[in-house]
Design a protein around this motif. Structure first.
Motif, short mmCIF file in Angstrom:
data_model
loop_
_atom_site.label_atom_id
_atom_site.label_comp_id
_atom_site.label_asym_id
_atom_site.label_seq_id
_atom_site.Cartn_x
_atom_site.Cartn_y
_atom_site.Cartn_z
N LEU A 66 -50.88 -1.81 -39.38
CA LEU A 66 -50.21 -0.55 -39.69
C LEU A 66 -50.53 -0.09 -41.11
O LEU A 66 -50.77 1.09 -41.35
N LYS A 67 -50.55 -1.03 -42.03
CA LYS A 67 -50.84 -0.70 -43.43
C LYS A 67 -52.26 -0.14 -43.56
O LYS A 67 -52.49 0.87 -44.22
N VAL A 68 -53.21 -0.80 -42.90
CA VAL A 68 -54.60 -0.35 -42.93
C VAL A 68 -54.72 1.04 -42.31
O VAL A 68 -55.40 1.92 -42.85
N LEU A 80 -59.73 15.88 -42.65
CA LEU A 80 -59.50 16.11 -41.22
C LEU A 80 -58.97 17.53 -40.97
O LEU A 80 -58.29 18.10 -41.82
N SER A 81 -59.28 18.01 -39.80
CA SER A 81 -58.71 19.30 -39.40
C SER A 81 -57.22 19.09 -39.14
O SER A 81 -56.75 17.97 -39.00
N ALA A 82 -56.48 20.16 -39.07
CA ALA A 82 -55.03 20.08 -38.85
C ALA A 82 -54.72 19.36 -37.54
O ALA A 82 -53.82 18.52 -37.48
N ASP A 83 -55.49 19.66 -36.50
CA ASP A 83 -55.26 19.00 -35.21
C ASP A 83 -55.57 17.51 -35.27
O ASP A 83 -54.82 16.69 -34.75
N ALA A 84 -56.70 17.16 -35.89
CA ALA A 84 -57.10 15.76 -36.00
C ALA A 84 -56.08 14.99 -36.85
O ALA A 84 -55.71 13.85 -36.52
N ARG A 85 -55.63 15.61 -37.92
CA ARG A 85 -54.64 14.97 -38.80
C ARG A 85 -53.33 14.75 -38.04
O ARG A 85 -52.73 13.68 -38.10
N ALA A 86 -52.89 15.74 -37.29
CA ALA A 86 -51.65 15.64 -36.51
C ALA A 86 -51.77 14.53 -35.46
O ALA A 86 -50.83 13.76 -35.24
N GLU A 87 -52.94 14.43 -34.84
CA GLU A 87 -53.19 13.38 -33.84
C GLU A 87 -53.10 12.00 -34.49
O GLU A 87 -52.47 11.09 -33.93
N LYS A 88 -53.75 11.83 -35.64
CA LYS A 88 -53.73 10.54 -36.35
C LYS A 88 -52.30 10.19 -36.79
O LYS A 88 -51.89 9.03 -36.72
N GLU A 89 -51.55 11.17 -37.24
CA GLU A 89 -50.17 10.93 -37.68
C GLU A 89 -49.29 10.54 -36.49
O GLU A 89 -48.46 9.63 -36.60
N ASP A 91 -50.37 9.06 -33.78
CA ASP A 91 -50.81 7.71 -33.44
C ASP A 91 -50.15 6.68 -34.37
O ASP A 91 -49.64 5.66 -33.91
N TYR A 92 -50.13 7.00 -35.64
CA TYR A 92 -49.50 6.09 -36.62
C TYR A 92 -48.00 5.96 -36.35
O TYR A 92 -47.45 4.85 -36.36
N GLN A 93 -47.33 7.06 -36.08
CA GLN A 93 -45.89 7.03 -35.80
C GLN A 93 -45.60 6.22 -34.53
O GLN A 93 -44.63 5.44 -34.49
N GLN A 94 -46.44 6.38 -33.52
CA GLN A 94 -46.24 5.63 -32.27
C GLN A 94 -46.42 4.13 -32.51
O GLN A 94 -45.64 3.32 -32.02
N LYS A 95 -47.44 3.77 -33.28
CA LYS A 95 -47.68 2.35 -33.57
C LYS A 95 -46.54 1.79 -34.43
O LYS A 95 -46.18 0.61 -34.28
N THR A 96 -45.98 2.61 -35.30
CA THR A 96 -44.84 2.17 -36.10
C THR A 96 -43.63 1.91 -35.20
O THR A 96 -42.94 0.90 -35.35
N LYS A 97 -43.38 2.81 -34.24
CA LYS A 97 -42.28 2.62 -33.29
C LYS A 97 -42.51 1.37 -32.44
O LYS A 97 -41.59 0.61 -32.18
#
Length: 176
Positions: A66-68, A80-89, A91-97
């Motif tokens: 998660l840190k990486v 990143l484009s706004a869509d790509a950034r939102a997708e990555k965020e 993904d990160y939020q889901q992995k955090t959950k």
């Protein structure tokens, strides 16, 4: 009338005498100590220690991942484009959950396993206490660590006898 009362008292004393004369033999056991000190308790503690270490190792790996992922997201955020950034965020939020759920589930599983091991040992200790009580003629065996026993002379403490008898039965049932 007075003679009737005296006769009644004499009869009651004769009837009550055997009850009073019967020996009452009382002892106590510190179940908390027995649970921790007996061989099965020590084995359970070792088993649970290994399980905790396994979960901790897995949790550390997942936390490091998660840190990486977060560091990569922060570095590439501006590129990143706004869509790509939102997708990555997302993904990160889901992995955090998922990580938080893993921690919660692991804690619940460890508590469940510890409870099962503890109940098994307490059931075995209960059988040993009953056998000792019957064999040695105890009228009453109390439990010390529950807080209900305010004082008792150590001479009526059966804890060490119970531990020894339980260890013997535990070794016999495990082929040791």
């Amino acid at each position: 009338m007075k003679r009737l009362w005296i006769g009644l008292v004499v009869v009651l004393m004769m009837v009550a005498t055997p009850v009073v004369a019967a020996e009452v033999k009382v002892a106590y056991v510190d179940l908390q100590k027995a649970l921790v000190v007996c061989d099965a308790g020590k084995a359970a503690k070792g088993t649970m220690g290994k399980r905790v270490k396994e979960f901790q190792a897995t949790a550390q790996k997942r936390q490091q991942n998660l840190k990486v992922l977060n560091e990569e997201l922060e570095k590439k955020k501006m590129m990143l484009s706004a869509d790509a950034r939102a997708e990555k965020e997302r993904d990160y939020q889901q992995k955090t959950k998922d990580f938080q759920r893993f921690i919660k589930d692991a804690q619940e599983e460890l508590q469940r396993e510890e409870g099962l091991l503890g109940r098994e040992i307490l059931e075995g200790l209960g059988k040993v206490i009953k056998e000792l009580g019957d064999k040695e003629g105890y009228t009453l065996v109390l439990e010390k660590s529950n807080g209900g026993l305010l004082y008792a002379d150590e001479s009526i403490d059966l804890t060490d006898k119970v531990i020894a008898a339980y260890n013997k039965a535990y070794k016999a049932s495990n082929g040791k």
